[in-house]
Design a protein around this motif. Structure first.
Motif, PDB file in Angstrom:
ATOM      1  N   ARG A  47      -6.026 -18.682  85.522  1.00 10.92           N
ATOM      2  CA  ARG A  47      -7.163 -19.038  85.360  1.00 10.92           C
ATOM      3  C   ARG A  47      -8.415 -18.219  85.891  1.00 10.92           C
ATOM      4  NH1 ARG A  47      -7.170 -23.891  89.940  1.00 10.92           N
ATOM      5  NH2 ARG A  47      -8.241 -22.320  91.053  1.00 10.92           N
ATOM      6  N   GLU A  49      -9.150 -15.780  86.114  1.00 14.91           N
ATOM      7  CA  GLU A  49      -9.047 -14.793  85.106  1.00 14.91           C
ATOM      8  C   GLU A  49     -10.227 -15.303  84.153  1.00 14.91           C
ATOM      9  OE1 GLU A  49      -9.260 -11.381  86.552  1.00 14.91           O
ATOM     10  OE2 GLU A  49      -8.497 -11.623  88.033  1.00 14.91           O
ATOM     11  N   LEU A  50      -9.999 -16.499  83.322  1.00 12.49           N
ATOM     12  CA  LEU A  50     -10.409 -16.671  82.331  1.00 12.49           C
ATOM     13  C   LEU A  50     -11.304 -17.736  82.213  1.00 12.49           C
ATOM     14  CD1 LEU A  50      -6.076 -18.927  81.211  1.00 12.49           C
ATOM     15  CD2 LEU A  50      -7.368 -15.913  80.824  1.00 12.49           C
ATOM     16  N   GLU A  54     -11.357 -20.474  77.446  1.00 11.12           N
ATOM     17  CA  GLU A  54      -9.812 -20.299  77.615  1.00 11.12           C
ATOM     18  C   GLU A  54      -9.118 -20.912  78.089  1.00 11.12           C
ATOM     19  OE1 GLU A  54      -6.809 -19.175  75.255  1.00 11.12           O
ATOM     20  OE2 GLU A  54      -9.268 -18.787  74.644  1.00 11.12           O
ATOM     21  N   ALA A  55      -9.615 -21.540  79.623  1.00 16.27           N
ATOM     22  CA  ALA A  55      -8.850 -21.708  80.306  1.00 16.27           C
ATOM     23  C   ALA A  55      -8.439 -22.991  80.334  1.00 16.27           C
ATOM     24  CB  ALA A  55      -9.367 -21.675  82.391  1.00 16.27           C
ATOM     25  N   THR A  79     -16.002 -18.476  87.180  1.00 15.85           N
ATOM     26  CA  THR A  79     -14.805 -17.771  87.064  1.00 15.85           C
ATOM     27  C   THR A  79     -15.194 -17.315  85.645  1.00 15.85           C
ATOM     28  OG1 THR A  79     -14.243 -20.409  85.757  1.00 15.85           O
ATOM     29  CG2 THR A  79     -12.992 -19.286  87.817  1.00 15.85           C
ATOM     30  N   PRO A  80     -14.999 -16.157  84.774  1.00 21.85           N
ATOM     31  CA  PRO A  80     -13.812 -15.718  85.739  1.00 21.85           C
ATOM     32  C   PRO A  80     -14.232 -14.605  86.912  1.00 21.85           C
ATOM     33  CG  PRO A  80     -14.654 -14.470  83.336  1.00 21.85           C
ATOM     34  CD  PRO A  80     -15.597 -15.637  83.582  1.00 21.85           C
ATOM     35  N   ASP A 129      -4.179 -14.824  72.848  1.00 13.01           N
ATOM     36  CA  ASP A 129      -5.788 -15.624  73.406  1.00 13.01           C
ATOM     37  C   ASP A 129      -6.015 -14.870  74.792  1.00 13.01           C
ATOM     38  OD1 ASP A 129      -6.084 -16.062  70.748  1.00 13.01           O
ATOM     39  OD2 ASP A 129      -6.773 -18.411  70.718  1.00 13.01           O
ATOM     40  N   VAL A 130      -5.151 -15.341  75.585  1.00 11.71           N
ATOM     41  CA  VAL A 130      -5.384 -15.230  76.972  1.00 11.71           C
ATOM     42  C   VAL A 130      -5.126 -14.015  77.091  1.00 11.71           C
ATOM     43  CG1 VAL A 130      -3.986 -15.947  79.505  1.00 11.71           C
ATOM     44  CG2 VAL A 130      -3.912 -17.217  77.624  1.00 11.71           C
ATOM     45  N   MET A 133      -8.058 -11.555  76.735  1.00 10.22           N
ATOM     46  CA  MET A 133      -9.210 -11.800  77.128  1.00 10.22           C
ATOM     47  C   MET A 133      -8.644 -11.338  78.988  1.00 10.22           C
ATOM     48  SD  MET A 133     -10.332 -15.655  78.688  1.00 10.22           S
ATOM     49  CE  MET A 133     -11.261 -15.189  76.768  1.00 10.22           C
ATOM     50  N   LEU A 134      -7.541  -9.991  79.309  1.00  6.50           N
ATOM     51  CA  LEU A 134      -7.319 -10.767  80.421  1.00  6.50           C
ATOM     52  C   LEU A 134      -7.456  -8.491  80.802  1.00  6.50           C
ATOM     53  CD1 LEU A 134      -3.915 -12.216  81.563  1.00  6.50           C
ATOM     54  CD2 LEU A 134      -6.174 -12.494  82.409  1.00  6.50           C
ATOM     55  N   GLN A 139      -2.700  -8.141  81.372  1.00  4.69           N
ATOM     56  CA  GLN A 139      -1.593  -7.466  80.000  1.00  4.69           C
ATOM     57  C   GLN A 139      -0.184  -7.435  80.066  1.00  4.69           C
ATOM     58  OE1 GLN A 139      -4.245  -6.215  76.961  1.00  4.69           O
ATOM     59  NE2 GLN A 139      -5.332  -7.254  77.404  1.00  4.69           N
TER      60      GLN A 139
END
Length: 161
Positions: A47, A49-50, A54-55, A79-80, A129-130, A133-134, A139
């Motif tokens: 969470r 990291e988003l 997106e979270a 965040t992120p 999507d998640v 974003m990483l 990933q």
């Protein structure tokens, strides 16, 4: 199972138990307390990291009770996180996993296990999507799509069960 008499709460309890049972199986454990701690720890790290939007989108696909633990202690303004470093991410997971076996648990393995669970229950579009974003090394902890299919249909789910 105990019944609250409130259908939405009873369903939330049942769904939470299913998620914990499945994560218990992925981890190879038979200890709901440890499994709950692992889920909470990894979800908090993910969470953070988003971006906020997106979270929140991810939270929308998490069962009600697990969503509560996901949001617990969240400070969206922080965040992120900015360091974008796998070792720091894994160190946060290790530091926040507070069970008696904490020093013997590989935080990478905990993340991979929780990400496998998320792949099982969260829609493929939201997972994409998640992941997008990483940062790339985080990933890489996500399971391959072929390994995520636990329902035998050949497809990841498109929505929460």
């Amino acid at each position: 199972m105990n019944s609250t008499g409130i259908r939405n709460l009873d369903n939330a309890i049942q769904t939470t138990n299913i998620w914990l049972r499945d994560l218990d199986a992925i981890l190879g454990w038979d200890d709901r307390v440890k499994t709950y701690a692992a889920l909470r720890t990894v979800l908090h790290a993910l969470r953070d990291e988003l971006i906020v939007e997106e979270a929140v989108d991810l939270a929308a696909q998490i069962p009600l009770i697990i969503r509560g633990l996901y949001y617990e202690g969240w400070v969206p303004a922080k965040t992120p996180r900015r360091e974008r470093d796998l070792d720091l991410f894994l160190a946060r997971v290790a530091d926040n996993y507070s069970q008696s076996d904490a020093g013997r648990i590989d935080p990478r393995w905990l993340c991979e296990s929780v990400f496998t669970l998320l792949n099982t229950y969260v829609s493929a579009g939201e997972i994409d999507d998640v992941k997008n974003m990483l940062f790339s090394h985080l990933q890489d902890l996500w399971p391959d799509d072929e390994l995520a299919d636990s329902n035998g249909s050949g497809q990841r789910p498109t929505s929460l069960h």
